[in-house]
Design a protein around this motif. Structure first.
Motif, PDB file in Angstrom:
ATOM      1  N   ASP A  12       0.815  -1.131  -0.083  1.00 58.53           N
ATOM      2  CA  ASP A  12      -0.068   0.063   0.068  1.00 58.53           C
ATOM      3  C   ASP A  12       0.923   1.216  -0.029  1.00 58.53           C
ATOM      4  N   ALA A  13       1.955   1.113   0.786  1.00 58.30           N
ATOM      5  CA  ALA A  13       2.806   2.368   0.693  1.00 58.30           C
ATOM      6  C   ALA A  13       3.366   2.566  -0.646  1.00 58.30           C
ATOM      7  N   GLY A  14       3.822   1.520  -1.283  1.00 54.52           N
ATOM      8  CA  GLY A  14       4.333   1.527  -2.608  1.00 54.52           C
ATOM      9  C   GLY A  14       3.521   2.135  -3.712  1.00 54.52           C
ATOM     10  N   ALA A  15       2.222   1.632  -3.504  1.00 56.18           N
ATOM     11  CA  ALA A  15       1.016   2.247  -4.295  1.00 56.18           C
ATOM     12  C   ALA A  15       0.975   3.704  -4.366  1.00 56.18           C
ATOM     13  N   ARG A  16       1.042   4.039  -3.086  1.00 55.15           N
ATOM     14  CA  ARG A  16       0.904   5.391  -2.669  1.00 55.15           C
ATOM     15  C   ARG A  16       2.047   6.444  -3.306  1.00 55.15           C
ATOM     16  N   ILE A  17       3.205   5.778  -3.262  1.00 59.00           N
ATOM     17  CA  ILE A  17       4.430   6.370  -3.515  1.00 59.00           C
ATOM     18  C   ILE A  17       4.602   6.583  -5.165  1.00 59.00           C
ATOM     19  N   ILE A  18       3.935   5.555  -5.830  1.00 51.79           N
ATOM     20  CA  ILE A  18       4.160   5.414  -7.272  1.00 51.79           C
ATOM     21  C   ILE A  18       2.819   6.420  -7.962  1.00 51.79           C
ATOM     22  N   ALA A  19       1.892   6.700  -7.270  1.00 58.81           N
ATOM     23  CA  ALA A  19       0.741   7.597  -7.485  1.00 58.81           C
ATOM     24  C   ALA A  19       1.361   8.919  -7.301  1.00 58.81           C
ATOM     25  N   GLN A  20       2.276   9.372  -6.860  1.00 60.72           N
ATOM     26  CA  GLN A  20       2.838  10.519  -6.618  1.00 60.72           C
ATOM     27  C   GLN A  20       4.053  10.829  -7.707  1.00 60.72           C
ATOM     28  N   ILE A  21       4.545   9.726  -8.423  1.00 66.93           N
ATOM     29  CA  ILE A  21       5.527   9.964  -9.162  1.00 66.93           C
ATOM     30  C   ILE A  21       4.852  10.420 -10.554  1.00 66.93           C
ATOM     31  N   ASP A  22       5.742  11.055 -11.557  1.00 67.67           N
ATOM     32  CA  ASP A  22       5.253  11.340 -12.902  1.00 67.67           C
ATOM     33  C   ASP A  22       5.107  10.113 -13.556  1.00 67.67           C
ATOM     34  N   PRO A  23       3.947  10.201 -14.344  1.00 62.38           N
ATOM     35  CA  PRO A  23       3.148   8.795 -15.070  1.00 62.38           C
ATOM     36  C   PRO A  23       4.249   8.428 -15.962  1.00 62.38           C
ATOM     37  N   GLY A  24       5.155   8.957 -16.422  1.00 63.50           N
ATOM     38  CA  GLY A  24       6.144   8.503 -17.591  1.00 63.50           C
ATOM     39  C   GLY A  24       7.113   7.592 -16.711  1.00 63.50           C
ATOM     40  N   GLN A  25       7.603   8.161 -15.614  1.00 62.67           N
ATOM     41  CA  GLN A  25       8.756   7.731 -14.809  1.00 62.67           C
ATOM     42  C   GLN A  25       8.197   6.502 -14.100  1.00 62.67           C
ATOM     43  N   ALA A  26       6.678   6.658 -13.571  1.00 66.48           N
ATOM     44  CA  ALA A  26       6.217   5.706 -13.038  1.00 66.48           C
ATOM     45  C   ALA A  26       6.214   4.383 -13.883  1.00 66.48           C
ATOM     46  N   ALA A  27       5.873   4.457 -14.964  1.00 54.92           N
ATOM     47  CA  ALA A  27       5.733   3.350 -16.157  1.00 54.92           C
ATOM     48  C   ALA A  27       7.240   2.769 -16.079  1.00 54.92           C
ATOM     49  N   VAL A  28       8.104   3.549 -16.086  1.00 51.43           N
ATOM     50  CA  VAL A  28       9.538   2.875 -16.294  1.00 51.43           C
ATOM     51  C   VAL A  28       9.899   2.330 -14.986  1.00 51.43           C
ATOM     52  N   LEU A  29       9.542   2.791 -13.834  1.00 50.66           N
ATOM     53  CA  LEU A  29       9.765   2.188 -12.582  1.00 50.66           C
ATOM     54  C   LEU A  29       9.065   0.847 -12.463  1.00 50.66           C
ATOM     55  N   THR A  30       7.642   0.616 -12.972  1.00 47.67           N
ATOM     56  CA  THR A  30       6.886  -0.466 -12.934  1.00 47.67           C
ATOM     57  C   THR A  30       7.463  -1.333 -14.062  1.00 47.67           C
ATOM     58  N   ALA A  31       7.959  -0.942 -15.056  1.00 47.21           N
ATOM     59  CA  ALA A  31       8.453  -2.082 -15.747  1.00 47.21           C
ATOM     60  C   ALA A  31       9.749  -2.706 -15.257  1.00 47.21           C
ATOM     61  N   HIS A  32      10.572  -1.738 -14.603  1.00 44.03           N
ATOM     62  CA  HIS A  32      11.721  -2.518 -13.871  1.00 44.03           C
ATOM     63  C   HIS A  32      11.275  -3.291 -12.888  1.00 44.03           C
ATOM     64  N   MET A  33      10.133  -3.061 -12.026  1.00 45.63           N
ATOM     65  CA  MET A  33       9.791  -4.010 -11.211  1.00 45.63           C
ATOM     66  C   MET A  33       9.284  -5.243 -11.638  1.00 45.63           C
ATOM     67  N   GLY A  34       8.680  -5.202 -12.650  1.00 47.36           N
ATOM     68  CA  GLY A  34       8.146  -6.301 -13.270  1.00 47.36           C
ATOM     69  C   GLY A  34       9.259  -7.368 -13.726  1.00 47.36           C
ATOM     70  N   ALA A  35      10.254  -6.569 -14.480  1.00 44.05           N
ATOM     71  CA  ALA A  35      11.331  -7.369 -14.953  1.00 44.05           C
ATOM     72  C   ALA A  35      12.077  -7.934 -13.791  1.00 44.05           C
ATOM     73  N   ARG A  36      12.112  -7.147 -12.704  1.00 47.96           N
ATOM     74  CA  ARG A  36      12.769  -7.920 -11.486  1.00 47.96           C
ATOM     75  C   ARG A  36      12.080  -9.092 -10.732  1.00 47.96           C
ATOM     76  N   ARG A  37      10.758  -8.889 -11.048  1.00 49.24           N
ATOM     77  CA  ARG A  37      10.107 -10.246 -10.446  1.00 49.24           C
ATOM     78  C   ARG A  37      10.193 -11.396 -11.352  1.00 49.24           C
ATOM     79  N   LEU A  38      10.207 -11.022 -12.806  1.00 48.41           N
ATOM     80  CA  LEU A  38      10.479 -12.289 -13.916  1.00 48.41           C
ATOM     81  C   LEU A  38      11.821 -12.763 -13.581  1.00 48.41           C
ATOM     82  N   THR A  39      13.014 -12.059 -13.421  1.00 50.73           N
ATOM     83  CA  THR A  39      14.349 -12.776 -13.324  1.00 50.73           C
ATOM     84  C   THR A  39      14.763 -13.190 -11.851  1.00 50.73           C
ATOM     85  N   GLY A  40      13.766 -12.896 -10.828  1.00 49.54           N
ATOM     86  CA  GLY A  40      14.041 -13.421  -9.554  1.00 49.54           C
ATOM     87  C   GLY A  40      14.983 -12.567  -9.004  1.00 49.54           C
ATOM     88  N   ASP A  41      15.476 -11.549  -9.375  1.00 50.43           N
ATOM     89  CA  ASP A  41      16.332 -10.557  -8.521  1.00 50.43           C
ATOM     90  C   ASP A  41      15.857 -10.180  -7.409  1.00 50.43           C
TER      91      ASP A  41
END
Length: 179
Positions: A150-179
């Protein structure tokens, strides 16, 4: 790698030990002596006998020198074997120390990251978003994947949408690779 070094050193030490043992047997069986003078008594008038005796004497000297060289090399092999054994022991100790150091560093790093995550969990979302937006995307994504959802969701909501999209993509890639 140190295991490979250990086995290579052991193989060299085994070969050196076998060479030393073989050298002892060879030295005992090939002890040469120059032709005694009494062997030629009464034969000094036969040039072939004198030449043969001289050839045998010279070969005996050469064999004695070769045996002395073999003994010297045996000593060198024993010294090299001792050095290899000492080096292997030192490498094993270094490997153990490195493992302990890495374990300590990993524990310290993990503890530091956990404290950092707790700080971001406690911050107001707008403040955390300002800081996270300034971080490299992969590091920011690591933080966002570890904070409370819930804290992560509130933080991402405060970030610029373009940068939030980049961060979300990085987060997804981290989960896929297991890092």
């Amino acid at each position: 790698m140190p295991d490979r070094i250990f086995w290579m050193g052991s193989a060299i030490a085994l070969v050196a030990g076998l060479a030393i043992a073989q050298g002892d047997r060879l030295a005992r069986s090939l002890t040469a002596e120059a032709a005694p003078a009494e062997l030629l008594d009464g034969c000094t008038d036969i040039p072939e006998a004198v030449a043969l005796a001289e050839t045998l004497r010279l070969r005996g000297i050469a064999v004695d020198r070769a045996l002395a060289d073999l003994e010297r090399r045996k000593g060198e092999i024993a010294a090299a074997e001792a050095q290899i054994t000492a080096r292997l022991l030192s490498l094993k100790k270094a490997k153990a120390a490195l493992g302990e150091t890495r374990a300590g560093q990993d524990a310290g790093r993990s503890e530091g990251i956990e404290r950092l995550i707790a700080v971001y969990d406690a911050m107001k979302p707008a403040e955390a978003a300002t800081i996270i937006a300034a971080l490299p995307p992969d590091f920011a994504a690591e933080i966002l994947t570890r904070v409370q959802p819930d804290a992560g969701a509130r933080i991402i909501a405060q970030i610029d949408p373009g940068q939030a999209a980049v961060l979300t993509a990085h987060m997804g890639a981290r989960r896929l690779t297991g890092d």
